[in-house]
Design an enzyme around this catalytic site. Structure first.
Site, PDB file in Angstrom:
ATOM      1  CG  HIS A  65      -1.692  -1.264   1.426  1.00 44.24           C
ATOM      2  ND1 HIS A  65      -2.942  -1.520   0.905  1.00 44.24           N
ATOM      3  CD2 HIS A  65      -1.321  -2.394   2.069  1.00 44.24           C
ATOM      4  CE1 HIS A  65      -3.311  -2.741   1.247  1.00 44.24           C
ATOM      5  NE2 HIS A  65      -2.343  -3.305   1.952  1.00 44.24           N
ATOM      6  CB  SER A 103      12.285  23.141 -14.973  1.00 44.67           C
ATOM      7  OG  SER A 103      11.459  24.283 -15.000  1.00 44.67           O
ATOM      8  CE  LYS A 119      11.035  19.723 -10.928  1.00 42.07           C
ATOM      9  NZ  LYS A 119       9.765  20.123 -11.508  1.00 42.07           N
ATOM     10  CD  GLU A 157       8.450  12.655 -15.443  1.00 40.37           C
ATOM     11  OE1 GLU A 157       7.424  13.320 -15.397  1.00 40.37           O
ATOM     12  OE2 GLU A 157       9.587  13.167 -15.470  1.00 40.37           O
TER      13      GLU A 157
END
Ligand code: ARG
Length: 462
Positions: free
Chosen positions: A162, A283, A289, A296
């Protein structure tokens, strides 16, 4: 208004007007099926050799056909071949060009053959070649996982259920879990190859042909395990493409889940691993970043692969026997699927060896979240307490540790003994992370010794 008949079409004989320009564009596949030109030429050469063997072509005719096709092959490879949309597909483009070069002999190549068995052959040969390349790439990923698991066999991290800290595990064990999934994927890929490797050549349009063809011979020439058994099935089903897409969909599901973990783990909040800069991007607005774009995108590309599986299944589902033009729609999903799978596997084969594991961060994370609570319960059971009672005792100990902002191992013996008189000084052996993982020492368990055994067994299977 009827346009004048176009005599360039190989099937133009029964037509009295030219094809509508829209229909010509709409029905053409050459823009994408030219990707199968090698397979188309190999299939044609095997067919021509067979025609010569059974006496339909002379040796000299065969020679002209083969050398004409080889010249075409070189021209296409060099980017010098002119493809014509009017000639619909890769098959008719190559055949027309052959006849333009060698004259009437070129027109004999299509004896005893149809584009229906031709395309069924080409696409099987194509998928087979790609299956072999995919297997190599997947093999590299499997190896990279083994190396990583070996390097991190002792590294301790929190194991999750979980997404909540559950029990400590070794990072090597965690990596080997992904490897299990991908090894099963490789098995599915190999199965797909076994079933597709039969030659449809000779099925002709749908019913076979009246010529004395030798299907065993063409099958052997093309490296197939034999001829297919039923001509109608041979030209109509694309189940092998669906199997590849099903394999690919599961593979991508696995890679997507793994990618999701990489995205989580590279976050500041987890900080378990670092990806090298060359696999990340920045970024344009936030200077701090470093984004894990590659995992992804792999997660994102899973959607298109699943989409291709559905496209292929849906394409097949209502087709009556035998060949239908619908089948031309198999190629674009299949090609994109293959491109995507190859890129994603390549990305993983490069990314895994470069993964930097932050062992101290993983270890510290495993110390939080009371990952050894089950070990304390097991300890009490071994001292004679029924498991449910032990669960209750440990639950209370955890609640008190939470209240005093301590780990279980940081409670004093006296504090622990307040929850059960069965607790003695040896309890601290099981409350450590090392004690916890080492104790799970059986087939499939997380102990470093078992991870090493699993790695050795996997190396033996390769
Ligand atoms: N371009 C077609 C395909 O991809 C080749 C077979 C066409 N056969 C036919 N009878 N129109 O399926």
């Amino acid at each position: 208004m009827s346009k004048t008949k176009d005599s360039s079409k190989p099937w133009g004989g029964r037509f009295s007007e030219a094809t509508d320009a829209f229909v010509e564009r709409f029905t053409a596949s050459v823009a994408f099926d030219q990707r199968m030109y090698q397979q188309d030429i190999n299939g044609s050469i095997a067919h021509a050799r067979m025609l010569e063997k059974v006496g339909i072509l002379t040796a000299s005719e065969l020679e002209q056909i083969v050398s004409g096709l080889e010249t075409i092959r070189m021209e296409i490879a060099a980017g010098e071949f002119t493809w014509s949309v009017g000639l619909e597909d890769v098959h008719m483009n190559i055949e027309s060009s052959l006849t333009a070069r060698i004259g009437d002999v070129g027109k004999k190549l299509h004896t005893g053959r149809s584009r229906n068995d031709q395309v069924a052959t080409d696409i099987r040969l194509f998928v087979r070649d790609e299956v072999d390349q995919l297997a190599l790439l997947l093999g590299k990923v499997l190896n990279a996982l083994l190396d990583l698991a070996e390097r991190e066999a002792e590294t301790i991290m929190p194991g999750f259920t979980h997404l909540q800290t559950a029990q400590p595990v070794t990072f090597g064990h965690h990596i080997m879990a992904w490897r299990e999934m991908l090894e099963r994927d490789l098995g599915r890929l190999q199965d797909c190859r076994k079933r597709l490797n039969f030659s449809p050549l000779g099925a002709a349009a749908l019913a076979g042909t009246t010529y004395p063809i030798d299907r065993e011979y063409t099958a052997a020439q093309l490296g197939f395990d034999g001829p297919t058994r039923n001509s109608l099935d041979s030209v109509s089903d694309r189940d092998f493409a669906i199997e590849l897409a099903a394999f690919g969909s599961l593979l991508m599901t696995h890679l997507s889940r793994f990618s999701e973990e990489l995205v989580l783990w590279t976050s500041t909040q987890f900080g378990f691993v670092d990806l090298p800069d060359r696999f990340c991007t920045g970024s344009s607005i936030m200077p701090q970043k470093k984004n894990p774009d590659v995992p992804e995108l792999i997660r994102g590309k899973t959607g298109r692969v699943h989409g291709h599986l559905i496209a292929l299944l849906t394409l097949m589902k209502s087709q009556p026997l035998a060949y239908n033009k619908d089948n031309q729609e198999d190629k674009e999903p299949l090609f994109d699927l293959i491109n995507t799978l190859k890129d994603c596997l390549f990305a993983y084969s490069e990314m895994l060896p470069a993964l930097e594991c932050k062992r101290e961060v993983m270890y510290a994370a495993a110390k939080q979240g009371y990952a050894t609570a089950t070990d304390l319960a097991d300890y009490l059971v071994k001292k004679g307490l029924p498991f449910r009672d032990a669960h209750e005792v440990v639950g209370k100990s955890v609640a008190s540790a939470i209240a005093s902002k301590k780990d279980l191992s940081e409670l004093s013996l006296a504090e622990l003994q307040a929850f059960s008189a069965l607790i003695e000084a040896d309890v601290f052996d099981v409350l450590t992370l090392e004690g916890s993982v080492n104790a799970r020492d059986h087939i499939g368990g997380t102990a470093p010794a078992q991870v090493r055994a699993a790695i050795a067994a996997a190396r033996d299977r390769q």
